[in-house]
Write a protein that holds these residues in place. Structure first.
Motif, PDB file in Angstrom:
ATOM      1  N   MET A  38      -6.290  36.768  86.804  1.00 12.77           N
ATOM      2  CA  MET A  38      -7.093  37.588  87.729  1.00 12.77           C
ATOM      3  C   MET A  38      -8.377  38.058  87.026  1.00 12.77           C
ATOM      4  N   TYR A  39      -8.241  38.492  85.749  1.00 13.52           N
ATOM      5  CA  TYR A  39      -9.443  38.897  85.013  1.00 13.52           C
ATOM      6  C   TYR A  39     -10.375  37.701  84.803  1.00 13.52           C
ATOM      7  N   ARG A  40      -9.762  36.529  84.644  1.00  7.82           N
ATOM      8  CA  ARG A  40     -10.576  35.318  84.478  1.00  7.82           C
ATOM      9  C   ARG A  40     -11.326  34.978  85.779  1.00  7.82           C
ATOM     10  N   ALA A  41     -10.656  35.155  86.917  1.00  8.69           N
ATOM     11  CA  ALA A  41     -11.298  34.849  88.203  1.00  8.69           C
ATOM     12  C   ALA A  41     -12.474  35.807  88.460  1.00  8.69           C
ATOM     13  N   LYS A  98     -16.326  35.061  78.015  1.00  5.03           N
ATOM     14  CA  LYS A  98     -16.771  36.337  78.600  1.00  5.03           C
ATOM     15  C   LYS A  98     -15.635  37.252  79.069  1.00  5.03           C
ATOM     16  N   VAL A  99     -14.420  36.699  79.160  1.00  6.12           N
ATOM     17  CA  VAL A  99     -13.368  37.468  79.829  1.00  6.12           C
ATOM     18  C   VAL A  99     -12.973  38.754  79.084  1.00  6.12           C
ATOM     19  N   SER A 100     -13.079  38.741  77.762  1.00  9.66           N
ATOM     20  CA  SER A 100     -12.735  39.966  77.017  1.00  9.66           C
ATOM     21  C   SER A 100     -13.701  41.089  77.378  1.00  9.66           C
ATOM     22  N   THR A 101     -14.974  40.742  77.509  1.00 12.68           N
ATOM     23  CA  THR A 101     -15.981  41.752  77.851  1.00 12.68           C
ATOM     24  C   THR A 101     -15.749  42.268  79.274  1.00 12.68           C
ATOM     25  N   ASP A 128       2.753  39.077  83.831  1.00  5.55           N
ATOM     26  CA  ASP A 128       2.431  39.124  82.404  1.00  5.55           C
ATOM     27  C   ASP A 128       0.981  39.531  82.187  1.00  5.55           C
ATOM     28  N   GLY A 129       0.729  40.144  81.009  1.00  2.00           N
ATOM     29  CA  GLY A 129      -0.620  40.611  80.713  1.00  2.00           C
ATOM     30  C   GLY A 129      -0.664  41.434  79.442  1.00  2.00           C
ATOM     31  N   ARG A 130      -1.463  42.503  79.473  1.00  2.00           N
ATOM     32  CA  ARG A 130      -1.609  43.358  78.286  1.00  2.00           C
ATOM     33  C   ARG A 130      -1.208  44.802  78.574  1.00  2.00           C
ATOM     34  N   ASP A 131      -1.314  45.204  79.839  1.00  3.25           N
ATOM     35  CA  ASP A 131      -1.085  46.617  80.194  1.00  3.25           C
ATOM     36  C   ASP A 131      -0.089  46.742  81.334  1.00  3.25           C
ATOM     37  N   ILE A 132       0.745  45.744  81.517  1.00  2.00           N
ATOM     38  CA  ILE A 132       1.615  45.742  82.701  1.00  2.00           C
ATOM     39  C   ILE A 132       2.704  46.823  82.572  1.00  2.00           C
ATOM     40  N   GLY A 133       3.328  46.907  81.406  1.00  2.40           N
ATOM     41  CA  GLY A 133       4.382  47.905  81.218  1.00  2.40           C
ATOM     42  C   GLY A 133       3.848  49.304  80.927  1.00  2.40           C
ATOM     43  N   LYS A 179      -9.590  37.580  66.482  1.00  4.15           N
ATOM     44  CA  LYS A 179     -10.639  38.342  67.162  1.00  4.15           C
ATOM     45  C   LYS A 179     -10.116  38.891  68.496  1.00  4.15           C
ATOM     46  N   ARG A 180      -9.380  38.039  69.228  1.00  2.00           N
ATOM     47  CA  ARG A 180      -8.852  38.502  70.521  1.00  2.00           C
ATOM     48  C   ARG A 180      -7.800  39.597  70.333  1.00  2.00           C
ATOM     49  N   ASP A 181      -6.970  39.453  69.312  1.00  2.00           N
ATOM     50  CA  ASP A 181      -5.982  40.510  69.020  1.00  2.00           C
ATOM     51  C   ASP A 181      -6.705  41.827  68.776  1.00  2.00           C
ATOM     52  N   GLN A 183      -9.791  42.726  69.709  1.00  2.00           N
ATOM     53  CA  GLN A 183     -10.428  43.250  70.926  1.00  2.00           C
ATOM     54  C   GLN A 183      -9.392  43.857  71.877  1.00  2.00           C
ATOM     55  N   ASP A 184      -8.281  43.162  72.055  1.00  3.03           N
ATOM     56  CA  ASP A 184      -7.270  43.629  73.010  1.00  3.03           C
ATOM     57  C   ASP A 184      -6.623  44.946  72.567  1.00  3.03           C
ATOM     58  N   THR A 185      -6.457  45.120  71.266  1.00  3.59           N
ATOM     59  CA  THR A 185      -5.726  46.306  70.800  1.00  3.59           C
ATOM     60  C   THR A 185      -6.634  47.510  70.525  1.00  3.59           C
ATOM     61  N   THR A 186      -7.940  47.269  70.417  1.00  2.00           N
ATOM     62  CA  THR A 186      -8.817  48.390  70.056  1.00  2.00           C
ATOM     63  C   THR A 186      -9.743  48.836  71.184  1.00  2.00           C
ATOM     64  N   ARG A 187      -9.748  48.114  72.309  1.00  2.90           N
ATOM     65  CA  ARG A 187     -10.672  48.517  73.381  1.00  2.90           C
ATOM     66  C   ARG A 187     -10.271  49.886  73.934  1.00  2.90           C
ATOM     67  N   GLU A 188     -11.293  50.535  74.539  1.00  2.00           N
ATOM     68  CA  GLU A 188     -11.075  51.895  75.012  1.00  2.00           C
ATOM     69  C   GLU A 188     -10.180  51.936  76.256  1.00  2.00           C
TER      70      GLU A 188
END
Ligand code: DC
Length: 226
Positions: A38-41, A98-101, A128-133, A179-181, A183-188
């Motif tokens: 969904m974030y990619r779309a 661009k999807v991380s941004t 599945d994702g990063r913030d689902i739980g 790099k993705r790890d 970005q994913d773990t340190t973003r606000e």
């Protein structure tokens, strides 16, 4: 009326989250939602329409024009963006870059979480994702947090890309994952963190069948309660 069962799977990139989520959904006849897609779309829409990511009004206006849906058949799950099948395009480099941004933008997350929660009301689901739980379904019936040794993740990703005929080198892949790890773990906004009540699944040394069995062991008691 019995409540829908929600299984939330979070974890690092290239950990096999979607492989497990798809296998679980197939076995249990649950709906599978790939929140990363969904974030990619959204990212694809923003790229196509040259949306200025720093201009909040443009971002909000663009989000109001986006309709994302999943179409699942026996063999595959397609994702549509305003009725167009974009399943392949969202995996290509311009979106991946661009999807991380885009997924770090608060308004984007608010809208996606809203849509994900709506999807969660439509039946039993595996998402599945990063913030689902942690954010989307803090009351999920089962939360799995997937992890694996970074070197093993990089090797798996390398082999997958090589088998698709892509020219890649191991060092680049390892760096990209690191790099993705980061970005994913340190973003606000909604960083990737393990929910306190999540079950950790480290699949460094187990195969797909074993990880499916691991998850099923936790889900079985939920099914018998229904
Ligand atoms: O799982 P994936 O690699 O397809 O995810 C693409 C991007 O979206 C990745 O940068 C992390 C982000 N993402 C997110 O922020 N929150 C989610 N729930 C799922 C993915």
């Amino acid at each position: 009326m019995s409540k829908n069962i929600v299984v939330a799977i979070d974890g690092y990139s290239s950990c096999g989250k979607s492989t497990l989520a798809k296998a679980l959904a197939k076995k249990l006849n649950f709906i599978y939602i790939d929140s990363g897609a969904m974030y990619r779309a959204v990212t694809l829409f923003f790229l196509r329409h040259n949306i200025d990511l720093k201009h909040q009004e443009s971002v909000i206006d663009a989000l109001s024009k986006i309709q994302i849906d999943f179409q699942t058949s026996e063999t595959q799950t397609l994702i549509t963006l305003n009725s167009e099948d974009v399943s392949k395009e969202i995996r290509q480099m311009p979106v991946a870059d661009k999807v991380s941004t885009v997924s770090a933008i608060k308004d984007v997350r608010i809208e996606m979480v809203k849509q994900q929660q709506r999807m969660g009301r439509s039946g039993n689901i595996v998402m599945d994702g990063r913030d689902i739980g942690t954010v989307v379904f803090p009351n999920a019936d089962l939360k799995l947090f997937m992890t694996a040794d970074p070197q093993i993740r990089a090797e798996r990703r390398y082999n997958e890309l090589i088998s698709k005929g892509e020219k890649v080198n191991m060092e680049d892949i390892f760096e990209n994952l690191a790099k993705r790890d980061y970005q994913d773990t340190t973003r606000e906004e909604s960083p990737l963190i393990q929910a306190v009540d999540a079950v950790v699944l480290d699949n460094s040394h187990i195969d797909e069948t074993q990880q499916l069995e691991f998850a099923i062991r936790y889900i079985k008691p939920l099914l018998s309660k229904k």
